[in-house]
Enzyme design. Sequence first.
Site, mmCIF file in Angstrom:
data_model
loop_
_atom_site.group_PDB
_atom_site.id
_atom_site.type_symbol
_atom_site.label_atom_id
_atom_site.label_comp_id
_atom_site.label_asym_id
_atom_site.label_seq_id
_atom_site.Cartn_x
_atom_site.Cartn_y
_atom_site.Cartn_z
ATOM 1 C CE1 TYR A 141 -3.391 -2.799 0.629
ATOM 2 C CE2 TYR A 141 -4.624 -0.787 1.037
ATOM 3 C CZ TYR A 141 -4.596 -2.140 0.763
ATOM 4 O OH TYR A 141 -5.769 -2.819 0.629
ATOM 5 C CE LYS A 189 2.788 -18.127 -1.838
ATOM 6 N NZ LYS A 189 1.962 -19.359 -1.880
ATOM 7 C CG ASP A 221 -1.008 -20.588 -0.474
ATOM 8 O OD1 ASP A 221 -0.544 -20.552 0.686
ATOM 9 O OD2 ASP A 221 -0.431 -21.192 -1.397
ATOM 10 C CG ASP A 245 -7.851 -5.109 1.756
ATOM 11 O OD1 ASP A 245 -8.818 -4.666 2.394
ATOM 12 O OD2 ASP A 245 -7.768 -5.071 0.511
ATOM 13 C CG ASP A 249 -13.353 -7.511 2.184
ATOM 14 O OD1 ASP A 249 -13.246 -6.765 3.171
ATOM 15 O OD2 ASP A 249 -13.796 -7.129 1.081
HETATM 16 C C1 IPM Z 1 -10.376 -1.496 3.883
HETATM 17 C C2 IPM Z 1 -10.601 -0.911 2.524
HETATM 18 C C3 IPM Z 1 -9.451 0.046 2.214
HETATM 19 C C4 IPM Z 1 -8.160 -0.756 2.248
HETATM 20 C C5 IPM Z 1 -9.585 0.821 0.892
HETATM 21 C C6 IPM Z 1 -10.879 1.582 0.804
HETATM 22 C C7 IPM Z 1 -8.406 1.737 0.667
HETATM 23 O O1 IPM Z 1 -10.723 -1.915 1.567
HETATM 24 O O2 IPM Z 1 -10.322 -0.728 4.868
HETATM 25 O O3 IPM Z 1 -10.259 -2.724 4.005
HETATM 26 O O4 IPM Z 1 -7.840 -1.439 1.270
HETATM 27 O O5 IPM Z 1 -7.480 -0.702 3.274
HETATM 28 MN MN MN Z 2 -10.724 -3.945 2.398
#
Ligand code: IPM
Ligand code: MN
Length: 363
Positions: A141, A189, A221, A245, A249
């Site tokens: 990032y 990894k 993975d 990240d 999710d």
């Molecule tokens: C999160 C989001 C952010 C990230 C984006 C919006 C920059 O996906 O907070 O997980 O990738 O950190």
């Molecule tokens: Mn995210």
Amino acid sequence: MKLKVLVTPGDGIGPEITAEAIGVLQEVAAAGGHTLELETKRIGGVAIEQDGTPLPADTVAAALDSQAVFLGAVGDDKFNSLPASQRPEAGLLGLRAKLGGFANLRPVFAFKELTVNSPLRPEIIDGTDIMFVRELLGGLYYGQPRGWDKEKGVALNTMIYTRGEVERVARVAFQLAQKRRRKLTNVDKANVLEVSQMWRDTVTEVAKEFPDVTLEHQFVDAMSMHLMKRPRDFDVVVTENMFGDILTDESSVITGSLGMLPSATIGGKVNLYEPAHGSAPRYAGKNTINPLATILTGAMLLRYSFGLEAEADAIVAAVRKVLEEGFRTPDLARTNPEGLTVLGTAEMGAKVCETVKALLVNA
Ligand code: IPM
Ligand code: MN
């Protein structure tokens, strides 16, 4: 106690969900005799449109002058053609860097009432309680060099970490594990990437300071698979920025909805609180979005910035009670609507307010 909080609602559904969470915080503050001192500033796409930049200087100044920053969400497809450094997301990444919080805590736990919402079987997810610690200020990032040379048709990003950056986030993770089930899973990894080899070596070294915590290592993975097959086996999980990240999710599937995942970023000058989900511009202004991740993020704010444990617990308990009573936002009622009452965003916020108030009065 005075709680000085900067609110940055951001884009899409951001304003709606932060409004509901702030309503709950106001209720809790009033019940405990605390003063919630709020200021609101722009970030992301709204700031691009009104201030010409995704992160206006006065937003940064107000953030650094507050005790906690409460953020909704940033991002809108209409800015997709802009270079990475000018997009709404750059405002968020810039704010994270200015505040300096490097440990992003994302708790993933399954409310019993919502297991039916998950495509995973209840016997797999029941009782899951994971604390993800995502490194938030390094890796791909922020790594330099980065860029896209359109003429040459070449683009690059750099995954870079220093030992110090790994040590500090590892310590946060070990300390959290000490207060929980004393197990830490490191995700990397290391079979391919040198940066992961150094990361793993550093975490193993830091482990010597925490002999009461059991450390295990997983490749990212394999971990993505284990999380879906045996999520209950994990307590605290530490990993680099982008792996975190993605895995968080993925893990929202366990909670039944990405609309249930709160987060807190600690370790810097001022802590930053934001739900883990995005700005969902398609749903903005429809009063249908789930504010619970943001409301639970408010609980994290009380816990991690102000030490108000009882108040934070009351918010979580109120959310649980509202779910037990069968109230759902549309995303949570889709699979199995029978016997449920579907509420809009504002009505769900009001329901949690009313419930938390009753809990605090009777406490
Ligand atoms: C999160 C989001 C952010 C990230 C984006 C919006 C920059 O996906 O907070 O997980 O990738 O950190
Ligand atoms: Mn995210």
